[in-house]
Design a protein around this motif. Sequence first.
Motif, PDB file in Angstrom:
ATOM      1  N   MET A  60       0.861  -1.172   0.000  1.00 40.42           N
ATOM      2  CA  MET A  60       0.000   0.000   0.000  1.00 40.42           C
ATOM      3  C   MET A  60       0.902   1.227   0.000  1.00 40.42           C
ATOM      4  O   MET A  60       1.781   1.348   0.835  1.00 40.42           O
ATOM      5  CB  MET A  60      -0.911  -0.030   1.228  1.00 40.42           C
ATOM      6  N   THR A  61       0.652   2.131  -0.925  1.00 40.37           N
ATOM      7  CA  THR A  61       1.459   3.341  -1.035  1.00 40.37           C
ATOM      8  C   THR A  61       0.936   4.412  -0.093  1.00 40.37           C
ATOM      9  O   THR A  61      -0.140   4.283   0.495  1.00 40.37           O
ATOM     10  CB  THR A  61       1.405   3.876  -2.481  1.00 40.37           C
ATOM     11  N   VAL A  62       1.702   5.493   0.017  1.00 36.71           N
ATOM     12  CA  VAL A  62       1.286   6.618   0.854  1.00 36.71           C
ATOM     13  C   VAL A  62      -0.012   7.208   0.317  1.00 36.71           C
ATOM     14  O   VAL A  62      -0.914   7.553   1.085  1.00 36.71           O
ATOM     15  CB  VAL A  62       2.405   7.685   0.918  1.00 36.71           C
ATOM     16  N   THR A  63      -0.109   7.307  -0.999  1.00 34.43           N
ATOM     17  CA  THR A  63      -1.341   7.808  -1.608  1.00 34.43           C
ATOM     18  C   THR A  63      -2.519   6.897  -1.286  1.00 34.43           C
ATOM     19  O   THR A  63      -3.615   7.372  -0.988  1.00 34.43           O
ATOM     20  CB  THR A  63      -1.176   7.921  -3.138  1.00 34.43           C
ATOM     21  N   GLY A  64      -2.288   5.591  -1.319  1.00 31.24           N
ATOM     22  CA  GLY A  64      -3.348   4.644  -0.987  1.00 31.24           C
ATOM     23  C   GLY A  64      -3.806   4.777   0.452  1.00 31.24           C
ATOM     24  O   GLY A  64      -5.000   4.714   0.744  1.00 31.24           O
ATOM     25  N   ILE A  65      -2.867   4.977   1.354  1.00 36.11           N
ATOM     26  CA  ILE A  65      -3.206   5.151   2.768  1.00 36.11           C
ATOM     27  C   ILE A  65      -3.997   6.440   2.961  1.00 36.11           C
ATOM     28  O   ILE A  65      -5.023   6.465   3.643  1.00 36.11           O
ATOM     29  CB  ILE A  65      -1.937   5.143   3.647  1.00 36.11           C
ATOM     30  N   PHE A  66      -3.528   7.528   2.336  1.00 34.33           N
ATOM     31  CA  PHE A  66      -4.213   8.815   2.458  1.00 34.33           C
ATOM     32  C   PHE A  66      -5.631   8.722   1.897  1.00 34.33           C
ATOM     33  O   PHE A  66      -6.586   9.186   2.518  1.00 34.33           O
ATOM     34  CB  PHE A  66      -3.423   9.909   1.738  1.00 34.33           C
TER      35      PHE A  66
END
Length: 93
Positions: free
Chosen positions: A1-7
């Motif tokens: 999971m990327t930072v964008t996905g988490i956000f």
Amino acid sequence: MTVTGIFTALVVGLIIGALARLVLPGKQPIPIWLTIVVGALGAVLGTLLAQNLGVAVTPGIDWIEIVLQIAIAAVGVALVSGLYGRRRRGIRH
């Protein structure tokens, strides 16, 4: 999971927390901030589960992922509601 996905999961979690509260019958004795936190956690867990099941990235809207997020958030809101309500009632003797 990327930072964008988490956000994205956290932002969607704000909405999912409210939706989870709406799908549960009755009134939940928890504050809205706690609903938002549980919704955000449900969104993240739903995204992780969808990734593990291989249904996180589909053409168009990821309906399976959204349903998983709402279901996990609804279970979380129900559990937290029961625990929070019991704790609050114990204090008010």
